[in-house]
Design a protein around this motif. Structure first.
Motif, PDB file in Angstrom:
ATOM      1  N   PHE A 165      -3.564  -5.741   7.196  1.00  0.00           N
ATOM      2  CA  PHE A 165      -3.816  -5.161   5.879  1.00  0.00           C
ATOM      3  C   PHE A 165      -4.455  -3.790   6.090  1.00  0.00           C
ATOM      4  CE2 PHE A 165      -6.139  -4.186   2.049  1.00  0.00           C
ATOM      5  CZ  PHE A 165      -5.270  -4.594   1.044  1.00  0.00           C
ATOM      6  N   ASP A 209      -6.339  -0.684   5.041  1.00  0.00           N
ATOM      7  CA  ASP A 209      -7.266  -0.130   4.043  1.00  0.00           C
ATOM      8  C   ASP A 209      -8.123   0.925   4.739  1.00  0.00           C
ATOM      9  OD1 ASP A 209      -8.466   0.144   1.531  1.00  0.00           O
ATOM     10  OD2 ASP A 209     -10.018  -1.344   1.994  1.00  0.00           O
ATOM     11  N   ASN A 210      -7.442   1.850   5.402  1.00  0.00           N
ATOM     12  CA  ASN A 210      -8.099   2.831   6.250  1.00  0.00           C
ATOM     13  C   ASN A 210      -7.379   4.163   6.114  1.00  0.00           C
ATOM     14  OD1 ASN A 210      -8.164   4.287   9.086  1.00  0.00           O
ATOM     15  ND2 ASN A 210     -10.027   3.050   8.956  1.00  0.00           N
ATOM     16  N   ALA A 230      -3.914   2.216   0.301  1.00  0.00           N
ATOM     17  CA  ALA A 230      -4.061   1.857   1.728  1.00  0.00           C
ATOM     18  C   ALA A 230      -5.276   2.516   2.369  1.00  0.00           C
ATOM     19  CB  ALA A 230      -2.786   2.210   2.501  1.00  0.00           C
ATOM     20  N   GLY A 231      -6.333   2.678   1.585  1.00  0.00           N
ATOM     21  CA  GLY A 231      -7.550   3.281   2.102  1.00  0.00           C
ATOM     22  C   GLY A 231      -7.664   4.770   1.858  1.00  0.00           C
ATOM     23  N   ASP A 289      -1.953  -0.035  -4.252  1.00  0.00           N
ATOM     24  CA  ASP A 289      -3.169   0.608  -3.765  1.00  0.00           C
ATOM     25  C   ASP A 289      -2.790   1.767  -2.865  1.00  0.00           C
ATOM     26  OD1 ASP A 289      -3.507  -0.396  -0.705  1.00  0.00           O
ATOM     27  OD2 ASP A 289      -2.671  -2.001  -1.938  1.00  0.00           O
ATOM     28  N   ARG A 317      -3.682   5.218   7.568  1.00  0.00           N
ATOM     29  CA  ARG A 317      -2.684   5.536   6.530  1.00  0.00           C
ATOM     30  C   ARG A 317      -2.044   6.894   6.803  1.00  0.00           C
ATOM     31  NH1 ARG A 317      -3.172   8.795   1.468  1.00  0.00           N
ATOM     32  NH2 ARG A 317      -1.844   7.876  -0.148  1.00  0.00           N
ATOM     33  N   GLY A 356       0.835  -1.191   0.000  1.00  0.00           N
ATOM     34  CA  GLY A 356       0.000   0.000   0.000  1.00  0.00           C
ATOM     35  C   GLY A 356       0.871   1.242   0.000  1.00  0.00           C
ATOM     36  N   SER A 366     -13.759   0.744  -3.423  1.00  0.00           N
ATOM     37  CA  SER A 366     -13.083  -0.451  -2.921  1.00  0.00           C
ATOM     38  C   SER A 366     -11.578  -0.300  -3.109  1.00  0.00           C
ATOM     39  CB  SER A 366     -13.586  -1.705  -3.643  1.00  0.00           C
ATOM     40  OG  SER A 366     -13.341  -1.596  -5.032  1.00  0.00           O
ATOM     41  N   ASN A 367     -10.815  -1.142  -2.436  1.00  0.00           N
ATOM     42  CA  ASN A 367      -9.364  -1.062  -2.505  1.00  0.00           C
ATOM     43  C   ASN A 367      -8.876  -1.270  -3.931  1.00  0.00           C
ATOM     44  OD1 ASN A 367      -6.513  -2.419  -2.292  1.00  0.00           O
ATOM     45  ND2 ASN A 367      -6.820  -1.308  -0.382  1.00  0.00           N
ATOM     46  N   GLU A 368      -7.911  -0.454  -4.336  1.00  0.00           N
ATOM     47  CA  GLU A 368      -7.441  -0.468  -5.723  1.00  0.00           C
ATOM     48  C   GLU A 368      -6.634  -1.706  -6.084  1.00  0.00           C
ATOM     49  OE1 GLU A 368      -7.727   3.707  -4.064  1.00  0.00           O
ATOM     50  OE2 GLU A 368      -6.709   1.848  -3.468  1.00  0.00           O
ATOM     51  N   ALA A 369      -6.185  -2.444  -5.075  1.00  0.00           N
ATOM     52  CA  ALA A 369      -5.359  -3.622  -5.350  1.00  0.00           C
ATOM     53  C   ALA A 369      -6.106  -4.656  -6.181  1.00  0.00           C
ATOM     54  CB  ALA A 369      -4.877  -4.249  -4.046  1.00  0.00           C
TER      55      ALA A 369
END
Length: 357
Positions: free
Chosen positions: A276, A278-279, A323-324, A321, A283, A136, A330-333
């Protein structure tokens, strides 16, 4: 548990006085106990392999990150013994360009990556470690698809969680005897509370790892938070800047493409934890508190084990991605992970070619 009697040629993880951070020690002991000993047939194969050493260890987290390397024309698998399976890991032997390599997949997270790196260094004649994968991105100046080469790695998953009501001036539990510190700062959950709701979580203080160098006094610890990569490797990585990297998913202009060509960036810091991210708020916290760019789940564990064993190390992480922190729902990953993995492989192969020259 009583220790089993072993012959001098046996290669269990407890040989050579090698120690892992406490975070990883339980997993290493579990792996050693499960295996009991390396089978005699594997020991013979290891000795044959090591007669051809030393090798460069190439450590990668997951299959989708490793597969582009195995498919790359730059990689030539060994003909007589293409791989050896030990303790649930597959060690692949071959050449990348003119460099003899051992490629191994760790699996997800800090424990897996630490155990696998320790196995690699314990069993084989390894001259250094190149770790690569996706990550991320916490740096607003960089973009998805860019490939980062941090100078330092830190583990941001070792905490001292402070009790409710204690403030930053209050000494942490067990701080006075050197187990914990307030040096690296804290995440205060009240900064992220919903108005009028409050919380009882208080703060978590980030802690350095305990490190037991293989060439040091057994059971004599020191503390490390920021682990530097090898200076020679880092200087060599400057030659990676200016590489042409893939911009479009599946390599075609008719597919999803990034707004600008990706680039290789040498950055100051990256961080890892078995989380992980995603926030957006976390971040931003990691970026503002620690100044990190890539956020991943493995690199700091590989770095810490390499540090303890005195092995040169570098990590190459491609940004998959935000990282949120992005505007996507949604997450870019989910879209860009494969492209990021391909770019990480391209940079890794080029770096290994520089090592060979």
């Amino acid at each position: 548990m009583a220790a089993a009697t072993r012959s001098p040629t046996t290669t269990p993880l407890t040989l050579l006085g090698r120690r892992l951070p406490l975070l990883l020690l339980v997993a290493v002991m579990a792996a050693a106990a499960a295996e009991a000993a390396v089978p005699a047939s594997a020991e013979r194969a290891i000795r044959r392999v090591n007669r051809r050493g030393p090798f460069l260890g190439v450590v990668v987290p997951n299959g989708f990150e490793m597969d582009p390397l195995l498919r790359s024309p730059a990689f030539s698998p060994a003909k007589k013994l293409p791989h050896l399976d030990v303790a649930g890991r597959r060690f692949r032997f071959g050449m990348i360009g003119q460099k003899k390599v051992i490629i191994v997949m760790t699996g997800l997270g800090m424990l897996n990556s630490g155990v696998t790196t320790q196995l690699l260094l314990t069993l084989f004649d390894v001259e250094g470690i190149v770790h690569f994968g996706i990550a991320g991105n916490a740096d607003p100046d960089l973009h998805i698809g860019d490939v980062t080469v941090p100078r330092y790695w830190g583990h941001t998953g070792l905490w001292n969680w402070q009790r409710h009501g204690d403030g930053p001036e209050k000494e942490l539990a067990l701080e006075s005897n050197g187990d914990y510190t307030r040096k690296y700062g804290a995440l205060n959950f009240s900064s992220y509370s919903v108005p009028a709701a409050g919380n009882l979580l208080n703060s978590v203080w980030y802690q350095p790892e305990e490190v037991f160098p293989a060439d040091g006094t057994p059971e004599s610890r020191r503390h490390e938070f920021w682990v530097p990569v090898d200076d020679r490797y880092h200087q060599l990585s400057k030659k990676l800047e200016g590489m042409t990297l893939e911009r479009c998913v599946n390599g075609t202009s008719t597919s999803t493409c990034l707004p600008r060509p990706p680039a290789v960036a040498r950055v100051e810091r990256g961080c890892s934890a078995s989380v992980f991210v995603d926030n957006a708020a976390y971040r931003q916290f990691l970026r503002s508190r620690f100044g990190v760019t890539p956020i991943d789940m493995e690199s700091a564990a590989v770095a810490l084990v390499a540090l303890q064993q005195g092995a040169p190390f570098i990590a190459i992480r491609s940004l998959s991605d935000l990282a949120g922190g992005g505007s996507a729902e949604s997450n870019e990953a989910g879209v860009f992970a494969a492209l990021a993995a391909q770019n990480a492989v391209a940079v890794t192969v080029q770096f290994i070619s520089l090592l060979s020259s």
